[in-house]
Design an enzyme around this catalytic site. Structure first.
Site, PDB file in Angstrom:
ATOM      1  N   LYS A  80     -32.705  68.426  14.765  1.00 32.85           N
ATOM      2  CA  LYS A  80     -32.271  68.781  13.413  1.00 32.85           C
ATOM      3  C   LYS A  80     -30.759  68.872  13.415  1.00 32.85           C
ATOM      4  CE  LYS A  80     -33.885  69.952   9.300  1.00 32.85           C
ATOM      5  NZ  LYS A  80     -35.062  69.408   8.625  1.00 32.85           N
ATOM      6  N   GLY A 177     -44.717  75.369  -7.988  1.00 33.92           N
ATOM      7  CA  GLY A 177     -43.648  74.377  -7.852  1.00 33.92           C
ATOM      8  C   GLY A 177     -44.139  72.971  -8.145  1.00 33.92           C
ATOM      9  N   GLY A 179     -42.277  70.070  -8.346  1.00 36.02           N
ATOM     10  CA  GLY A 179     -41.143  69.181  -8.109  1.00 36.02           C
ATOM     11  C   GLY A 179     -41.628  67.829  -7.623  1.00 36.02           C
ATOM     12  N   VAL A 181     -42.860  66.729  -4.858  1.00 37.12           N
ATOM     13  CA  VAL A 181     -44.176  66.681  -4.205  1.00 37.12           C
ATOM     14  C   VAL A 181     -45.243  67.362  -5.069  1.00 37.12           C
ATOM     15  CG1 VAL A 181     -45.510  67.241  -2.141  1.00 37.12           C
ATOM     16  CG2 VAL A 181     -43.077  66.770  -1.928  1.00 37.12           C
TER      17      VAL A 181
HETATM   18  P1  NAI Z   1     -38.265  69.829  -5.337  1.00 37.87           P
HETATM   19  O1  NAI Z   1     -36.963  70.519  -5.330  1.00 37.87           O
HETATM   20  O2  NAI Z   1     -38.370  68.484  -5.967  1.00 37.87           O
HETATM   21  O3  NAI Z   1     -39.367  70.765  -6.055  1.00 37.87           O
HETATM   22  C1  NAI Z   1     -39.410  72.145  -5.960  1.00 37.87           C
HETATM   23  C2  NAI Z   1     -39.985  72.669  -7.264  1.00 37.87           C
HETATM   24  O4  NAI Z   1     -40.251  74.050  -7.140  1.00 37.87           O
HETATM   25  C3  NAI Z   1     -39.035  72.509  -8.444  1.00 37.87           C
HETATM   26  O5  NAI Z   1     -39.735  72.004  -9.551  1.00 37.87           O
HETATM   27  C4  NAI Z   1     -38.547  73.937  -8.711  1.00 37.87           C
HETATM   28  O6  NAI Z   1     -38.213  74.160 -10.061  1.00 37.87           O
HETATM   29  C5  NAI Z   1     -39.756  74.732  -8.288  1.00 37.87           C
HETATM   30  N1  NAI Z   1     -39.505  76.107  -7.889  1.00 37.87           N
HETATM   31  C6  NAI Z   1     -38.468  76.602  -7.183  1.00 37.87           C
HETATM   32  N2  NAI Z   1     -38.617  77.921  -6.979  1.00 37.87           N
HETATM   33  C7  NAI Z   1     -39.803  78.265  -7.556  1.00 37.87           C
HETATM   34  C8  NAI Z   1     -40.525  79.460  -7.687  1.00 37.87           C
HETATM   35  N3  NAI Z   1     -40.077  80.606  -7.172  1.00 37.87           N
HETATM   36  N4  NAI Z   1     -41.693  79.443  -8.345  1.00 37.87           N
HETATM   37  C9  NAI Z   1     -42.179  78.303  -8.883  1.00 37.87           C
HETATM   38  N5  NAI Z   1     -41.523  77.114  -8.796  1.00 37.87           N
HETATM   39  C10 NAI Z   1     -40.355  77.104  -8.145  1.00 37.87           C
HETATM   40  O7  NAI Z   1     -38.747  69.788  -3.825  1.00 37.87           O
HETATM   41  P2  NAI Z   1     -39.869  68.884  -3.153  1.00 37.87           P
HETATM   42  O8  NAI Z   1     -39.256  67.693  -2.549  1.00 37.87           O
HETATM   43  O9  NAI Z   1     -41.007  68.727  -4.111  1.00 37.87           O
HETATM   44  O10 NAI Z   1     -40.325  69.802  -1.948  1.00 37.87           O
HETATM   45  C11 NAI Z   1     -41.134  70.944  -2.180  1.00 37.87           C
HETATM   46  C12 NAI Z   1     -41.390  71.634  -0.865  1.00 37.87           C
HETATM   47  O11 NAI Z   1     -42.025  70.742   0.044  1.00 37.87           O
HETATM   48  C13 NAI Z   1     -40.112  72.111  -0.155  1.00 37.87           C
HETATM   49  O12 NAI Z   1     -40.399  73.300   0.530  1.00 37.87           O
HETATM   50  C14 NAI Z   1     -39.845  70.996   0.840  1.00 37.87           C
HETATM   51  O13 NAI Z   1     -39.113  71.470   1.949  1.00 37.87           O
HETATM   52  C15 NAI Z   1     -41.259  70.610   1.225  1.00 37.87           C
HETATM   53  N6  NAI Z   1     -41.377  69.270   1.744  1.00 37.87           N
HETATM   54  C16 NAI Z   1     -41.004  68.198   0.976  1.00 37.87           C
HETATM   55  C17 NAI Z   1     -41.131  66.920   1.475  1.00 37.87           C
HETATM   56  C18 NAI Z   1     -40.788  65.725   0.640  1.00 37.87           C
HETATM   57  O14 NAI Z   1     -41.196  64.606   1.003  1.00 37.87           O
HETATM   58  N7  NAI Z   1     -40.060  65.885  -0.471  1.00 37.87           N
HETATM   59  C19 NAI Z   1     -41.634  66.660   2.841  1.00 37.87           C
HETATM   60  C20 NAI Z   1     -42.073  67.852   3.535  1.00 37.87           C
HETATM   61  C21 NAI Z   1     -41.918  69.095   2.994  1.00 37.87           C
END
Ligand code: NAI
Length: 352
Positions: A80, A177, A179, A181
């Site tokens: 990392k 969440g 987002g 994913v």
């Molecule tokens: P993202 O930033 O696109 O989505 C996160 C979502 O969670 C956003 O819509 C945000 O508004 C919402 N959010 C934030 N705090 C919140 C809360 N307290 N309550 C409810 N909603 C809340 O991130 P992404 O890429 O979708 O990743 C989500 C998780 O999955 C992260 O923890 C990331 O590390 C993990 N992850 C993502 C991968 C990927 O391919 N993008 C791969 C492996 C893990």
């Protein structure tokens, strides 16, 4: 800054510190294990305030990458990188280029990609200088799609193990969440017949889910306590603290977020209540699994991956099933069984 005495130090093979006077770049690359191959792991760009915190993060996250790669069956180790500083203020093209030069110095021992604070565009800027970079738009594409597909395979393993069924019809899932994913997981669950409850700090996104999936909305601070079959944390890390476990009414916790358990005690508390937890570093490995093709194209690697991506993602189901069974037979939480299994694969001593 402490190295060998850091609480996160786990016989990491290599730790590199870089600084570049002209651009202000300060970066730490931690290589936990290369037992199974080149260490892979994203680059995190964030403000830490303290050198020791940045080092601890690099050590902890690189170890987690070793586990993730090993359990995903990848021929890779774990590493990392963290770049210290506020990305909004500090991130410039010259800085990313300087970073690429440093990555080149490490050579084929480490390969990196995006993480918190780094976009695909940033990684492509680093790639102008360094070939040891994956997750660019010419690779397998948006990793979040593959992560979501992997999460669905994992959720099927949860259904079979905890609910003794193999279809989602009428299964209720609370998603925290929506987002990159979380939204894609919601889409797939809805298409498979699940009933959704959602929460997102971006209210409009949650409202879209009502319109598109007939989902129910709850406040972000209440989502964990919904009376559903599965609670799926797909937002930030640390969603499961020891304090909130008594309020969880789902029979399983399985989602995409990294580092869902705020502590070992939180995992133990879930297990004590009979709530099945799908270890995050197993169920969310789809993104890294999809990056394997790019990895094989990097200099110094002469392997190739013949197994189709879909099959590689599907293996998350089998691995989780194996972990659930082992955890049950050893009377320990799934994340402890998974950690043990990963350490065996990379030839490390048991944790305790
Ligand atoms: P993202 O930033 O696109 O989505 C996160 C979502 O969670 C956003 O819509 C945000 O508004 C919402 N959010 C934030 N705090 C919140 C809360 N307290 N309550 C409810 N909603 C809340 O991130 P992404 O890429 O979708 O990743 C989500 C998780 O999955 C992260 O923890 C990331 O590390 C993990 N992850 C993502 C991968 C990927 O391919 N993008 C791969 C492996 C893990």
């Amino acid at each position: 800054m402490r190295f060998w005495t850091s609480p996160e130090f786990d016989d990491h093979e290599q730790i590199c510190l870089f600084s570049d006077r002209e651009t202000g770049l300060r970066a730490i690359v931690a290589i936990h294990s290369t037992a199974l191959g080149t260490a892979v792991g994203g680059t995190r760009f964030r403000y830490y305030g303290d050198d020791g915190l940045a080092l601890d993060d690099a050590l902890r996250l690189s170890r987690a990458m070793s586990y993730k790669s090993a359990l995903a069956g990848l021929p890779c180790g774990g590493g990392k990188s963290v770049i210290m500083g506020d990305p909004d203020r500090m991130k410039t093209k010259p800085l990313l280029h300087a970073y690429g030069r440093f990555i080149n110095r490490i050579g084929s021992t480490f390969a990196t990609g995006e993480d918190v604070g780094m976009s695909v565009a940033d990684i492509e800027t680093v790639r102008e200088i360094s070939p040891f970079v994956g997750g660019t738009s010419d690779g397998a594409g948006d990793p979040s799609v593959h992560t979501a597909v992997g999460v669905m395979h994992g959720l099927r393993a949860v259904l079979e193990h905890q609910f003794e069924r193999n279809d989602f019809k009428g299964v209720s899932v609370a998603i925290q969440g929506l987002g990159a994913v979380g939204w894609k997981v919601a889409e797939r669950l809805h298409a498979a017949g699940a009933r959704l409850t959602v929460a997102d700090v971006r209210r409009q996104t949650a409202e879209r889910a009502v319109a598109e999936f007939g989902a129910a909305i709850v406040l972000p601070e209440n989502i964990h306590a919904e009376k559903v079959d599965i609670y799926s944390p797909c937002a930030l890390g640390g969603a499961i603290t020891e304090q909130i476990v008594p309020a969880i009414r789902a029979r399983a916790v399985a989602g995409a977020a990294n580092n869902q358990l705020a502590s070992r005690q939180a995992g133990a508390a879930l297990a004590a209540r009979g709530i099945l937890y799908a270890p995050d570093f197993v169920i969310n490995a789809g993104g890294i699994i999809s990056g394997l093709d790019a990895y094989f194209k990097m200099p110094g690697r002469n392997g190739s991956e013949s197994m189709p991506l879909d099959t590689r993602l599907e293996r998350i189901h089998g691995r989780l099933t194996e972990i659930f069974k082992r955890a049950a037979s050893e009377h320990r939480p799934p994340e402890a069984a998974a950690e043990q299994m990963a350490r065996e694969l990379i030839g490390r001593m048991p944790v305790h």
